[in-house]
Design an enzyme around this catalytic site. Structure first.
Site, PDB file in Angstrom:
ATOM      1  N   TYR A  80      36.867  17.643  10.765  1.00 27.00           N
ATOM      2  CA  TYR A  80      38.038  18.508  10.612  1.00 27.00           C
ATOM      3  C   TYR A  80      38.324  19.250  11.911  1.00 27.00           C
ATOM      4  CZ  TYR A  80      41.154  22.138   8.901  1.00 27.00           C
ATOM      5  OH  TYR A  80      42.236  22.975   8.732  1.00 27.00           O
ATOM      6  N   LYS A 113      41.767  19.162  14.251  1.00 31.27           N
ATOM      7  CA  LYS A 113      42.556  20.338  14.599  1.00 31.27           C
ATOM      8  C   LYS A 113      42.548  20.612  16.100  1.00 31.27           C
ATOM      9  CE  LYS A 113      44.351  21.306  10.666  1.00 31.27           C
ATOM     10  NZ  LYS A 113      45.818  21.194  10.461  1.00 31.27           N
TER      11      LYS A 113
END
Length: 271
Positions: free
Chosen positions: A169, A173
């Site tokens: 994740y 990002k």
């Protein structure tokens, strides 16, 4: 000045991905109150229809004259072919899109490197990165043709500082932050604005998804402190969109008052 006291958003057309819940839903309602038209995209068709109904009611209750047109399109941004064919599904009277809100994204699991499934890795990158890039490419081309527009990408504190248990994740990002920064620089000779909103802890279904439906585990993430809620981030998105055309909020980093980083927070409720 309230976001509602500005006439700059009346009649503007806003396209929001991941609009069926959480930040996307809250953003749709706030833009509706401000007098904007909406194109709402998400995978969950039934939930999307409910958001459209709520947005229509919010616009009516606001008393704002203008805007209020709403279209819903079932779309999974991870399906790049569907994204590339999106334009044909948008009603003719809403094709002059002014603002893109790239909100769709998620996290799966807390497994560490060596134990992460390829399926989860591909799913997060396909939606959080490749889908966002495809939507941005589609809309930037349109914005260049109409010589105006605003790209608003939803990043994360995880795009500024990595943390254990979130390697994939965080990588997605960080990619969003790098991509958004590059787009900002590529469009510096145009009137097109580029913004990244970078939230910290926001209590939505986000953590429930991360823990694969285990709500008790998700609730522990926010235990003892007051996290942000979807409406807090929606306000920042709409505020950025409502600035004068010559003003660009390039980055908006938003944290709960008791959070300083992904891993540093104060929990007075647990003392």
């Amino acid at each position: 000045m309230s976001v509602f006291s500005s006439s700059r958003l009346i009649g503007k057309t806003v396209l929001i991905t991941g609009a069926s819940g959480g930040i996307g839903q809250a953003t749709a309602l706030l833009f509706a109150k401000a007098g904007s038209n909406l194109i709402l995209l998400a995978r969950r068709e039934e939930a999307l229809q409910k958001v459209a109904e709520q947005a229509a009611a919010a616009h009516k209750a606001s008393g704002v004259v203008g805007g209020g047109k709403i279209a819903t399109i079932k779309l999974d941004v991870s399906n790049i072919g569907a994204v590339n064919n999106l334009w044909s599904q948008i009603p003719q009277d809403l094709r002059n899109v002014d603002i893109l809100v790239n909100n769709a994204g998620f996290v799966l699991g807390v497994e560490r490197v060596g134990s992460i499934s390829e399926k989860d890795i591909e799913a997060m990158f396909q939606t959080n990165v490749l889908g966002l890039i495809a939507m941005t490419q589609l809309l930037v081309k349109h914005f260049k043709e109409q010589k105006s527009g605003h790209v608003i990408n939803i990043g994360s504190v995880a795009g500024r500082e990595p943390y254990a248990g979130g390697s994939i994740y965080c990588a997605t990002k960080h990619a969003v932050r790098a991509f958004t920064g590059a787009v900002l620089r590529e469009l510096v000779d145009t009137p097109i604005r580029v913004t990244e909103i970078q939230p910290g802890m926001v209590e939505t279904d986000f953590s429930v998804t991360r823990f694969r439906g285990d709500k008790s585990a998700a609730d522990k993430v926010y235990e003892g402190l007051q996290p942000l809620v979807a409406e807090d981030i929606a306000e920042e998105i709409v505020w950025a969109a409502a600035r004068p055309p010559h003003v660009n909020l390039a980055e908006v980093y938003v944290l709960p008052v008791n959070q300083a980083s992904p891993t540093l927070n104060y929990r007075p409720g647990k003392q």
